[in-house]
Design an enzyme around this catalytic site. Structure first.
Site, PDB file in Angstrom:
ATOM      1  N   CYS A 157       0.833  -1.199   0.000  1.00  0.00           N
ATOM      2  CA  CYS A 157       0.000   0.000   0.000  1.00  0.00           C
ATOM      3  C   CYS A 157       0.867   1.248   0.000  1.00  0.00           C
ATOM      4  O   CYS A 157       2.090   1.194   0.076  1.00  0.00           O
ATOM      5  CB  CYS A 157      -0.897   0.031   1.238  1.00  0.00           C
ATOM      6  SG  CYS A 157      -1.894  -1.439   1.488  1.00  0.00           S
ATOM      7  N   LEU A 217      -2.983  -2.181  -2.504  1.00  0.00           N
ATOM      8  CA  LEU A 217      -2.712  -3.190  -3.529  1.00  0.00           C
ATOM      9  C   LEU A 217      -3.021  -4.533  -2.877  1.00  0.00           C
ATOM     10  O   LEU A 217      -2.341  -4.945  -1.941  1.00  0.00           O
ATOM     11  CB  LEU A 217      -1.251  -3.133  -3.983  1.00  0.00           C
ATOM     12  CG  LEU A 217      -0.810  -4.187  -5.000  1.00  0.00           C
ATOM     13  CD1 LEU A 217      -1.556  -4.036  -6.319  1.00  0.00           C
ATOM     14  CD2 LEU A 217       0.700  -4.101  -5.229  1.00  0.00           C
ATOM     15  N   ILE A 231      -3.032  -8.190  -1.932  1.00  0.00           N
ATOM     16  CA  ILE A 231      -2.120  -9.330  -2.069  1.00  0.00           C
ATOM     17  C   ILE A 231      -2.617 -10.515  -1.250  1.00  0.00           C
ATOM     18  O   ILE A 231      -2.701 -11.639  -1.730  1.00  0.00           O
ATOM     19  CB  ILE A 231      -0.698  -8.944  -1.605  1.00  0.00           C
ATOM     20  CG1 ILE A 231      -0.168  -7.742  -2.395  1.00  0.00           C
ATOM     21  CG2 ILE A 231       0.242 -10.138  -1.738  1.00  0.00           C
ATOM     22  CD1 ILE A 231       0.087  -8.002  -3.856  1.00  0.00           C
ATOM     23  N   ASN A 282       1.948  -0.312   5.157  1.00  0.00           N
ATOM     24  CA  ASN A 282       2.448  -0.651   3.830  1.00  0.00           C
ATOM     25  C   ASN A 282       3.444  -1.782   3.999  1.00  0.00           C
ATOM     26  O   ASN A 282       4.397  -1.652   4.765  1.00  0.00           O
ATOM     27  CB  ASN A 282       3.127   0.591   3.223  1.00  0.00           C
ATOM     28  CG  ASN A 282       3.941   0.273   1.984  1.00  0.00           C
ATOM     29  OD1 ASN A 282       3.643  -0.674   1.257  1.00  0.00           O
ATOM     30  ND2 ASN A 282       4.978   1.059   1.747  1.00  0.00           N
ATOM     31  N   GLY A 283       3.231  -2.917   3.342  1.00  0.00           N
ATOM     32  CA  GLY A 283       4.196  -4.001   3.421  1.00  0.00           C
ATOM     33  C   GLY A 283       3.551  -5.336   3.666  1.00  0.00           C
ATOM     34  O   GLY A 283       2.355  -5.537   3.412  1.00  0.00           O
ATOM     35  N   GLU A 284       4.336  -6.266   4.174  1.00  0.00           N
ATOM     36  CA  GLU A 284       3.874  -7.618   4.475  1.00  0.00           C
ATOM     37  C   GLU A 284       4.493  -8.076   5.796  1.00  0.00           C
ATOM     38  O   GLU A 284       5.680  -7.842   6.045  1.00  0.00           O
ATOM     39  CB  GLU A 284       4.294  -8.603   3.373  1.00  0.00           C
ATOM     40  CG  GLU A 284       3.771  -8.271   1.983  1.00  0.00           C
ATOM     41  CD  GLU A 284       2.277  -8.501   1.817  1.00  0.00           C
ATOM     42  OE1 GLU A 284       1.652  -9.063   2.741  1.00  0.00           O
ATOM     43  OE2 GLU A 284       1.739  -8.120   0.758  1.00  0.00           O
ATOM     44  N   ASP A 323      -2.715 -10.115   7.208  1.00  0.00           N
ATOM     45  CA  ASP A 323      -1.599  -9.943   8.130  1.00  0.00           C
ATOM     46  C   ASP A 323      -1.669  -8.647   8.925  1.00  0.00           C
ATOM     47  O   ASP A 323      -1.181  -8.562  10.044  1.00  0.00           O
ATOM     48  CB  ASP A 323      -0.271 -10.022   7.371  1.00  0.00           C
ATOM     49  CG  ASP A 323      -0.185  -9.020   6.225  1.00  0.00           C
ATOM     50  OD1 ASP A 323      -1.247  -8.607   5.714  1.00  0.00           O
ATOM     51  OD2 ASP A 323       0.939  -8.669   5.817  1.00  0.00           O
ATOM     52  N   ILE A 341      15.614  -8.750 -18.425  1.00  0.00           N
ATOM     53  CA  ILE A 341      15.630  -7.679 -19.408  1.00  0.00           C
ATOM     54  C   ILE A 341      17.034  -7.548 -19.973  1.00  0.00           C
ATOM     55  O   ILE A 341      18.033  -7.715 -19.262  1.00  0.00           O
ATOM     56  CB  ILE A 341      15.156  -6.348 -18.774  1.00  0.00           C
ATOM     57  CG1 ILE A 341      14.914  -5.282 -19.839  1.00  0.00           C
ATOM     58  CG2 ILE A 341      16.121  -5.855 -17.707  1.00  0.00           C
ATOM     59  CD1 ILE A 341      14.157  -4.065 -19.301  1.00  0.00           C
ATOM     60  N   GLY A 355      16.515 -10.783  -5.841  1.00  0.00           N
ATOM     61  CA  GLY A 355      17.763 -11.177  -5.204  1.00  0.00           C
ATOM     62  C   GLY A 355      18.422 -10.048  -4.437  1.00  0.00           C
ATOM     63  O   GLY A 355      19.590 -10.171  -4.033  1.00  0.00           O
TER      64      GLY A 355
END
Length: 668
Positions: A2, A50, A52, A74-76, A99, A295, A369
């Site tokens: 978010c 957003l 998820i 904002n986050g997980e 969460d 890419i 990564g």
């Protein structure tokens, strides 16, 4: 994932809904799936979502049972199942399956100490209606951003600076044009604005691992709940075999935790060790098809890693898509500056932005990564620092003479151009080690800085603020400084802005704080061993990846910007040498003219310096000279051989013309 924003008034004036909504609108690219807000007198919170996890529920603001606690974040939070089980056993009732609600109930139990129990990436704002205070907190390593502004009447915060500037009383003043000589010199040296400062006077960034409590009287109390762990020094009898099993287990768990999602997910795959290892571990935990994305860039084959990414994808059996971008010059400059809110000299933002846009066509979450080099001494500059330490017996005047001799050689724009690399090393070798390390990574050298931005009252920028004086081993001290500075202020800023510009959530298993703490305890000589970087990580990857991928030479994620600018220098001249830039009075224009001429005629590869100046000038035009708006270029670029307008390159139709959706990157 978010975007969040809000404010608290100290003078008891009620928060205006229209002001809060105006701030929130500037964050819609971070959360295109919904919006929410909470206003109670002089306090207001808002967010863009957003979706998820728990798509049907978990709309924010989230609350506890009686609504006294209101949360936007904002986050997980990756350990929310464990925390939820503990809290339910204590009698807490949950209204969602996501969460975020866990944080609100955990705060009821532990207060501000709840933040230390969270495992994940986050920036949060929590209003405690009983205690009449606002809590802000940011994750340990700085994956998610949070900015704030305070004056005598209010405290305003947001995930991005542009949302702060939407508040009518937040000033838009350039620190470079104010009486702050250190601001310009810091930016030109580091290539970014070291936190907690920003390019705007009065606007600060909350540091990683920190929380702030703000009450209605205007008192602000900061607290550090986590610090980067001390790195282990070399141990003579250390063996990789003693660490590999635990390291694999830590990595495996970090990846597994980040596969929890109710929407499609995939992975960035550059073909390097770090992203390839993450993709390999994803493969172990998923029976579904895994989508990977890379890419490549035309114009200089030395920058193109896509063949390695394709080889890894074939080995792992992923559904791989490789994108190729034709030469471009300044097409994305306005959009990148707009997304970053500040001057940002790292040109690898270009490929990060593009691969994020393309990846978003097929997935909503992508594992990366990021962090492997920081945890395991992967950058060549650490080996260079170690080599400089060993060569310190050679008198400095000899190195200075060699540096002057090498300066006469013309420089190419290839990734491994020998003339450029040897001249840079010789110059660094003539300096004390810690100064030499900074000289290897800085954008403008000390000499060039004096030519282009002289400031007699300012000292030369350094890494001193990030070096722990208690660390006796000089190269290990540099690794620690890198973790405290370059990682949060450059790498993670780039990852967040470029992914969120596409409404894509990027998850970095290497940045799991428990993994970071374990990696810190591995002796340094198992990370950098006999000139081989990331030795212990490479040994842990044996059997999961081909040896050809594990052992290949380190290659950064970059673009052939030097070749592109040399091919078409005209747009650089038009921007940097314009009358508008001259009247700004920031730089000595003869020095700027020399940089442009040297690059154009092949004497020097000045692409890093030119990009730093280009983003600086473009930032002033967008954020200081004019009103809050976004300026898009008129030229075109080529992706996968197809001509695409830069405006469409910010939307979702780059690689998939069959899917139409709103462009959440342009301002409302």
């Amino acid at each position: 994932m978010c975007g969040i924003c809000g404010l608290i008034h100290f003078d008891s004036q009620p928060v205006e809904e229209r002001v809060l909504n105006a701030m929130n609108r500037w964050l819609r690219h971070r959360g295109p799936d919904g919006a929410g807000s909470f206003i109670a007198g002089g306090v207001g919170l808002a967010m863009r979502r957003l979706k998820i996890i728990d798509i049907a529920g978990s709309d924010q603001p989230l609350r506890n049972e009686d609504g006294a606690i209101q949360l936007v974040f904002n986050g997980e939070i990756y350990n929310f199942h464990e925390l939820r089980h503990e809290l339910a056993a204590r009698g807490h009732r949950f209204h969602s399956n996501g969460d975020g609600e866990t944080i609100a109930h955990l705060y009821e139990e532990l207060g501000v100490d709840a933040v230390a129990r969270l495992r994940g990436m986050f920036a949060l704002a929590l209003w405690d209606g009983r205690g009449k205070k606002l809590l802000l907190a940011r994750d340990r390593l700085g994956q998610k951003p949070l900015y704030y502004y305070q004056d005598s009447r209010r405290f305003v915060f947001a995930s991005e600076i542009k949302a702060l500037l939407a508040h009518p009383t937040v000033p838009r003043i350039s620190r470079f044009l104010s009486d702050d000589p250190a601001a310009l010199r810091d930016y030109l040296s580091f290539g970014y604005i070291p936190a907690p400062d920003t390019a705007f006077a009065g606007i600060k960034m909350l540091m990683p691992g920190m929380s702030l409590e703000v009450d209605l009287a205007g008192a602000v109390q900061s607290r550090r709940y986590w610090s980067p762990p001390r790195q282990a020094t070399p141990a003579a009898h250390a063996r990789a075999a003693d660490y590999i099993e635990n390291l694999r287990a830590q990595l495996d768990e970090a990846v597994k935790l980040r596969l929890v999602s109710d929407v499609p997910l995939g992975a960035f795959l550059s073909g390097g060790l770090d992203s390839s290892l993450i993709a390999a571990l994803m493969r172990r935990h998923s029976n579904a098809d895994i989508k990977t994305f890379s890419i490549g860039f035309a114009g200089d084959a030395s920058f193109d890693e896509s063949p390695y990414a394709e080889a890894v994808a074939r080995r792992l059996g992923t559904q791989h898509q490789s994108f190729r971008v034709e030469p471009m010059s300044l097409d994305l400059l306005p959009q990148l500056v707009w997304q970053h809110d500040q001057p940002f000299a790292d040109s690898s933002a270009i490929p990060t932005f593009l691969v994020s846009q393309m990846t978003r066509q097929q997935v909503t979450v992508a594992l990366t990564g990021d962090g492997g080099d920081e945890l395991f001494a992967g950058y060549e500059r650490f080996y260079a620092a170690q080599l400089l330490q060993r060569l310190s017996i050679i008198p400095k005047p000899i190195w200075r003479g060699l540096s002057r001799l090498l300066a006469r050689l013309p420089e190419g724009t290839a990734y491994y151009d020998r003339a450029r690399r040897r001249r840079r090393f010789a110059r660094a070798a003539s300096l004390p080690l810690r100064v030499a390390y900074f000289d290897l990574v800085r954008v403008f050298s000390a000499d060039l800085l004096e030519e282009i931005a002289p400031a007699p009252s300012a000292t030369d920028p350094s890494l001193a603020a990030w070096i722990d004086a208690r660390q006796a081993h000089p190269v290990v001290a540099l690794l620690e400084a890198n973790l405290r500075s370059y990682l949060p202020d450059d790498l993670l800023i780039k990852a967040d802005r470029c992914s969120m510009a596409a409404s894509l959530e990027a998850r970095a298993p290497f940045l799991d704080h428990q993994l970071a703490e374990y990696a810190a305890g591995i002796p340094f000589n198992l990370k950098l061993r006999r000139g081989q970087s990331k030795h212990i990580l490479k040994e842990a990857a044996r059997g999961l990846l081909p040896d050809a991928i594990i052992d290949r030479k380190k290659h950064g994620f970059g673009i052939p910007l030097g070749a592109w600018l040399r091919r078409d220098i005209r747009p650089v001249r038009e921007l940097l040498l314009s009358q508008r830039a001259r009247e700004r009075g920031l730089l000595r224009m003869p020095a700027v003219e020399q940089l442009v001429a040297q690059h154009e005629h092949g004497q020097r590869d000045n692409n890093r310096q030119l990009w730093a100046l280009l983003t600086l000038e473009e930032w002033h035009r967008q954020f200081v000279d004019s009103a809050l708006d976004s300026v898009y270029p008129s030229r075109s670029l080529h992706i996968n051989g197809e001509k695409v307008s830069p405006r469409s390159a910010t939307g979702k139709e780059i690689s998939d013309r069959n899917s139409e959706s709103d462009d959440f990157n342009s301002p409302p």
